[in-house]
Design a protein around this motif. Structure first.
Motif, PDB file in Angstrom:
ATOM      1  N   ALA A   1     -13.391  51.493 -32.692  1.00 38.45           N
ATOM      2  CA  ALA A   1     -13.216  51.028 -31.322  1.00 38.45           C
ATOM      3  C   ALA A   1     -14.127  51.774 -30.355  1.00 38.45           C
ATOM      4  CB  ALA A   1     -11.759  51.174 -30.893  1.00 38.45           C
ATOM      5  N   ARG A   2     -14.258  53.096 -30.532  1.00 40.55           N
ATOM      6  CA  ARG A   2     -15.048  53.888 -29.589  1.00 40.55           C
ATOM      7  C   ARG A   2     -15.674  55.095 -30.273  1.00 40.55           C
ATOM      8  NH1 ARG A   2     -13.068  55.217 -23.703  1.00 40.55           N
ATOM      9  NH2 ARG A   2     -13.626  53.052 -23.652  1.00 40.55           N
ATOM     10  N   LEU A   3     -16.936  55.350 -29.923  1.00 42.63           N
ATOM     11  CA  LEU A   3     -17.619  56.576 -30.327  1.00 42.63           C
ATOM     12  C   LEU A   3     -17.652  57.498 -29.105  1.00 42.63           C
ATOM     13  CD1 LEU A   3     -20.680  55.052 -32.208  1.00 42.63           C
ATOM     14  CD2 LEU A   3     -18.735  56.221 -33.243  1.00 42.63           C
ATOM     15  N   THR A   4     -17.391  58.779 -29.320  1.00 40.49           N
ATOM     16  CA  THR A   4     -17.385  59.733 -28.212  1.00 40.49           C
ATOM     17  C   THR A   4     -17.887  61.081 -28.702  1.00 40.49           C
ATOM     18  OG1 THR A   4     -16.025  60.737 -26.479  1.00 40.49           O
ATOM     19  CG2 THR A   4     -14.977  60.403 -28.626  1.00 40.49           C
ATOM     20  N   THR A   5     -18.263  61.922 -27.774  1.00 42.01           N
ATOM     21  CA  THR A   5     -18.589  63.314 -28.108  1.00 42.01           C
ATOM     22  C   THR A   5     -17.655  64.252 -27.366  1.00 42.01           C
ATOM     23  OG1 THR A   5     -20.238  63.398 -26.345  1.00 42.01           O
ATOM     24  CG2 THR A   5     -21.027  62.854 -28.565  1.00 42.01           C
ATOM     25  N   ALA A   6     -16.668  63.689 -26.680  1.00 45.02           N
ATOM     26  CA  ALA A   6     -15.725  64.476 -25.887  1.00 45.02           C
ATOM     27  C   ALA A   6     -14.383  64.580 -26.596  1.00 45.02           C
ATOM     28  CB  ALA A   6     -15.533  63.833 -24.518  1.00 45.02           C
ATOM     29  N   TRP A   7     -13.574  65.528 -26.151  1.00 48.13           N
ATOM     30  CA  TRP A   7     -12.218  65.678 -26.652  1.00 48.13           C
ATOM     31  C   TRP A   7     -11.427  64.443 -26.262  1.00 48.13           C
ATOM     32  CZ3 TRP A   7     -10.229  69.150 -29.891  1.00 48.13           C
ATOM     33  CH2 TRP A   7      -8.851  69.199 -30.027  1.00 48.13           C
ATOM     34  N   VAL A   8     -10.658  63.890 -27.173  1.00 41.90           N
ATOM     35  CA  VAL A   8      -9.895  62.677 -26.916  1.00 41.90           C
ATOM     36  C   VAL A   8      -8.431  63.034 -26.702  1.00 41.90           C
ATOM     37  CG1 VAL A   8      -9.155  60.459 -27.866  1.00 41.90           C
ATOM     38  CG2 VAL A   8     -11.479  61.306 -28.307  1.00 41.90           C
ATOM     39  N   VAL A   9      -7.873  62.566 -25.591  1.00 40.15           N
ATOM     40  CA  VAL A   9      -6.443  62.723 -25.311  1.00 40.15           C
ATOM     41  C   VAL A   9      -5.875  61.318 -25.173  1.00 40.15           C
ATOM     42  CG1 VAL A   9      -4.698  63.630 -23.743  1.00 40.15           C
ATOM     43  CG2 VAL A   9      -6.809  64.921 -24.134  1.00 40.15           C
ATOM     44  N   PHE A  10      -4.983  60.966 -26.069  1.00 41.35           N
ATOM     45  CA  PHE A  10      -4.369  59.650 -26.030  1.00 41.35           C
ATOM     46  C   PHE A  10      -3.215  59.645 -25.036  1.00 41.35           C
ATOM     47  CE2 PHE A  10      -6.365  59.773 -30.225  1.00 41.35           C
ATOM     48  CZ  PHE A  10      -7.090  58.594 -30.175  1.00 41.35           C
ATOM     49  N   PRO A  11      -2.856  58.481 -24.492  1.00 39.20           N
ATOM     50  CA  PRO A  11      -1.773  58.417 -23.498  1.00 39.20           C
ATOM     51  C   PRO A  11      -0.458  59.012 -23.991  1.00 39.20           C
ATOM     52  CG  PRO A  11      -2.953  56.340 -23.575  1.00 39.20           C
ATOM     53  CD  PRO A  11      -3.489  57.190 -24.699  1.00 39.20           C
ATOM     54  N   TRP A  12      -0.135  58.835 -25.259  1.00 41.42           N
ATOM     55  CA  TRP A  12       1.127  59.374 -25.766  1.00 41.42           C
ATOM     56  C   TRP A  12       1.112  60.897 -25.836  1.00 41.42           C
ATOM     57  CZ3 TRP A  12      -1.981  56.033 -28.563  1.00 41.42           C
ATOM     58  CH2 TRP A  12      -2.718  56.586 -29.598  1.00 41.42           C
ATOM     59  N   GLU A  13      -0.064  61.499 -25.912  1.00 41.17           N
ATOM     60  CA  GLU A  13      -0.154  62.961 -25.898  1.00 41.17           C
ATOM     61  C   GLU A  13       0.108  63.500 -24.500  1.00 41.17           C
ATOM     62  OE1 GLU A  13      -3.314  64.001 -29.355  1.00 41.17           O
ATOM     63  OE2 GLU A  13      -4.122  63.117 -27.529  1.00 41.17           O
ATOM     64  N   GLU A  14      -0.380  62.832 -23.469  1.00 40.17           N
ATOM     65  CA  GLU A  14      -0.138  63.261 -22.091  1.00 40.17           C
ATOM     66  C   GLU A  14       1.342  63.207 -21.769  1.00 40.17           C
ATOM     67  OE1 GLU A  14      -2.558  60.965 -19.472  1.00 40.17           O
ATOM     68  OE2 GLU A  14      -4.410  61.726 -20.332  1.00 40.17           O
ATOM     69  N   GLN A  15       2.036  62.165 -22.215  1.00 40.34           N
ATOM     70  CA  GLN A  15       3.468  62.036 -21.977  1.00 40.34           C
ATOM     71  C   GLN A  15       4.227  63.166 -22.652  1.00 40.34           C
ATOM     72  OE1 GLN A  15       4.465  58.142 -23.349  1.00 40.34           O
ATOM     73  NE2 GLN A  15       3.466  57.117 -21.632  1.00 40.34           N
ATOM     74  N   HIS A  16       3.810  63.507 -23.849  1.00 38.18           N
ATOM     75  CA  HIS A  16       4.460  64.582 -24.597  1.00 38.18           C
ATOM     76  C   HIS A  16       4.282  65.908 -23.882  1.00 38.18           C
ATOM     77  CE1 HIS A  16       6.026  66.780 -27.995  1.00 38.18           C
ATOM     78  NE2 HIS A  16       4.959  67.546 -27.971  1.00 38.18           N
ATOM     79  N   GLU A  17       3.111  66.148 -23.323  1.00 37.72           N
ATOM     80  CA  GLU A  17       2.804  67.410 -22.640  1.00 37.72           C
ATOM     81  C   GLU A  17       3.662  67.580 -21.384  1.00 37.72           C
ATOM     82  OE1 GLU A  17       0.017  69.678 -23.218  1.00 37.72           O
ATOM     83  OE2 GLU A  17      -0.340  68.783 -25.163  1.00 37.72           O
ATOM     84  N   GLN A  18       4.035  66.467 -20.730  1.00 36.80           N
ATOM     85  CA  GLN A  18       4.773  66.535 -19.475  1.00 36.80           C
ATOM     86  C   GLN A  18       6.248  66.859 -19.681  1.00 36.80           C
ATOM     87  OE1 GLN A  18       4.005  62.823 -17.539  1.00 36.80           O
ATOM     88  NE2 GLN A  18       1.842  63.291 -17.177  1.00 36.80           N
ATOM     89  N   ARG A  19       6.740  66.727 -20.872  1.00 33.83           N
ATOM     90  CA  ARG A  19       8.179  66.960 -21.131  1.00 33.83           C
ATOM     91  C   ARG A  19       8.543  68.405 -21.075  1.00 33.83           C
ATOM     92  NH1 ARG A  19       9.232  62.901 -26.135  1.00 33.83           N
ATOM     93  NH2 ARG A  19       8.663  61.051 -25.033  1.00 33.83           N
TER      94      ARG A  19
END
Length: 73
Positions: free
Chosen positions: A55-73
């Motif tokens: 789907a996507r090529l990147t050279t940056a750190w990837v943070v998925f939406p479900w990881e952000e939600q987990h971090e906020q808990r």
């Protein structure tokens, strides 16, 4: 059989898992990845040579939406 991973760094985990699935005998095994981090990909090879759908090529750190939600808990 379609084997899907959220992210691939070097592609090693996906390659090993795909081989395990192939050894089980399906007629065909295809691979798909949401993101490939090219910063970790081995030099001298291309992700599209080892992964069927990317789907996507990147050279940056990837943070998925479900990881952000987990971090906020």
């Amino acid at each position: 059989m379609l084997l899907v991973d959220d992210i691939a760094g070097s592609g090693t985990t996906l390659a090993h898992t795909a081989q395990i699935v192939r050894d089980l005998g399906p007629a065909r095994v295809r691979t798909a990845v949401l993101a490939v981090n090219r910063a970790n990909w081995p030099a001298g090879s291309e992700p599209h040579d080892r992964i069927d759908h990317i789907a996507r090529l990147t050279t940056a750190w990837v943070v998925f939406p479900w990881e952000e939600q987990h971090e906020q808990r």
